[in-house]
Design an enzyme around this catalytic site. Sequence first.
Site, PDB file in Angstrom:
ATOM      1  N   HIS A 122      93.622  81.954  53.750  1.00 41.54           N
ATOM      2  CA  HIS A 122      94.564  82.604  54.158  1.00 41.54           C
ATOM      3  C   HIS A 122      95.684  82.474  53.346  1.00 41.54           C
ATOM      4  O   HIS A 122      96.519  83.320  53.318  1.00 41.54           O
ATOM      5  CB  HIS A 122      95.118  81.965  55.583  1.00 41.54           C
ATOM      6  CG  HIS A 122      95.958  83.019  56.622  1.00 41.54           C
ATOM      7  ND1 HIS A 122      95.849  83.023  57.736  1.00 41.54           N
ATOM      8  CD2 HIS A 122      96.731  83.721  55.910  1.00 41.54           C
ATOM      9  CE1 HIS A 122      96.648  83.860  58.407  1.00 41.54           C
ATOM     10  NE2 HIS A 122      97.505  84.324  57.205  1.00 41.54           N
TER      11      HIS A 122
ATOM     12  N   TYR B  16      96.234  83.485  64.039  1.00 44.51           N
ATOM     13  CA  TYR B  16      96.548  84.405  64.864  1.00 44.51           C
ATOM     14  C   TYR B  16      96.030  84.102  66.294  1.00 44.51           C
ATOM     15  O   TYR B  16      96.555  84.630  67.288  1.00 44.51           O
ATOM     16  CB  TYR B  16      95.924  86.005  64.537  1.00 44.51           C
ATOM     17  CG  TYR B  16      96.346  86.439  63.364  1.00 44.51           C
ATOM     18  CD1 TYR B  16      97.023  85.900  62.415  1.00 44.51           C
ATOM     19  CD2 TYR B  16      95.652  87.662  62.792  1.00 44.51           C
ATOM     20  CE1 TYR B  16      97.608  86.215  61.018  1.00 44.51           C
ATOM     21  CE2 TYR B  16      96.086  88.223  61.678  1.00 44.51           C
ATOM     22  CZ  TYR B  16      97.065  87.430  60.864  1.00 44.51           C
ATOM     23  OH  TYR B  16      97.258  87.957  59.578  1.00 44.51           O
TER      24      TYR B  16
END
Length: 259
Positions: free
Chosen positions: A93, A35
């Site tokens: 992730h 992000y």
Amino acid sequence: MPTLGLGVYLNDECAEACRVALLNGYRMIDSARFYQNEEQVGVGVRQSGVDRAGIFITSKVFHSEFGYDKTTAAVKDSIKNLGYAYYDLYLTHSPLGGKDLRLAAYKALLDAKAAGLIRSVGVSNYGVKHMEEIRAAGLEMPVVNQVELHPLCQQKPIVEYCKKNNIVVQAYTPLLRGAMDNPVLQEISQKYNKDAAQILIRWSLQNDFVPLPKSSQASRIISNGQVYDFEIAAADMAKLDALDRGKSGAVTWNPVDTD
């Protein structure tokens, strides 16, 4: 772990969103290296004035940084970005990258936990076979699996496995990325005099998931947290449950079946 968190993916006003959320009762923020806003999360926490010790902060290592040494370096860089000494939860992730690299990354996170850099270790987008892979390697099982989860994509085999093995299920994209015009959802929203987002979040909570809704708008952040003053009746929960389309209902990448 709080029962509701703020997601900050693709949030250009991340620091302000975190500040608003924390000042309005949120106590969990979900970020990731992908992000590119770990630093902004730290800024938002400091601007809020809320004690860091009372906030549950998560980040994730992307598969491009899998491998023991690369993941170890990634965790240290994440801590530098945040500006605090530790993360409450740190995840792999996704299962992308292959078995050897993801196991090496996971082992690096366990060692970072032992070193006090992170307090708990989990995974994201892992299917049952990926979690069983961890067990087969003799490693400590994850405390969390974060997956795309909402009435249209209920990930039932993964949820069943996690509940059986005491793994908390965190629900990302609980608001369908804003595509909330489903007639059943709208009908139930009107019945309870709540907006569709609040119904979706409440559905997650009543299924014992930990939803992570995201928004950059202060009014939406606040209303998304106002979900503890009502309960969806069993019959209406059943109507929402019946919307499940399996994996075809996913609205994001959902790499739970990768090798």
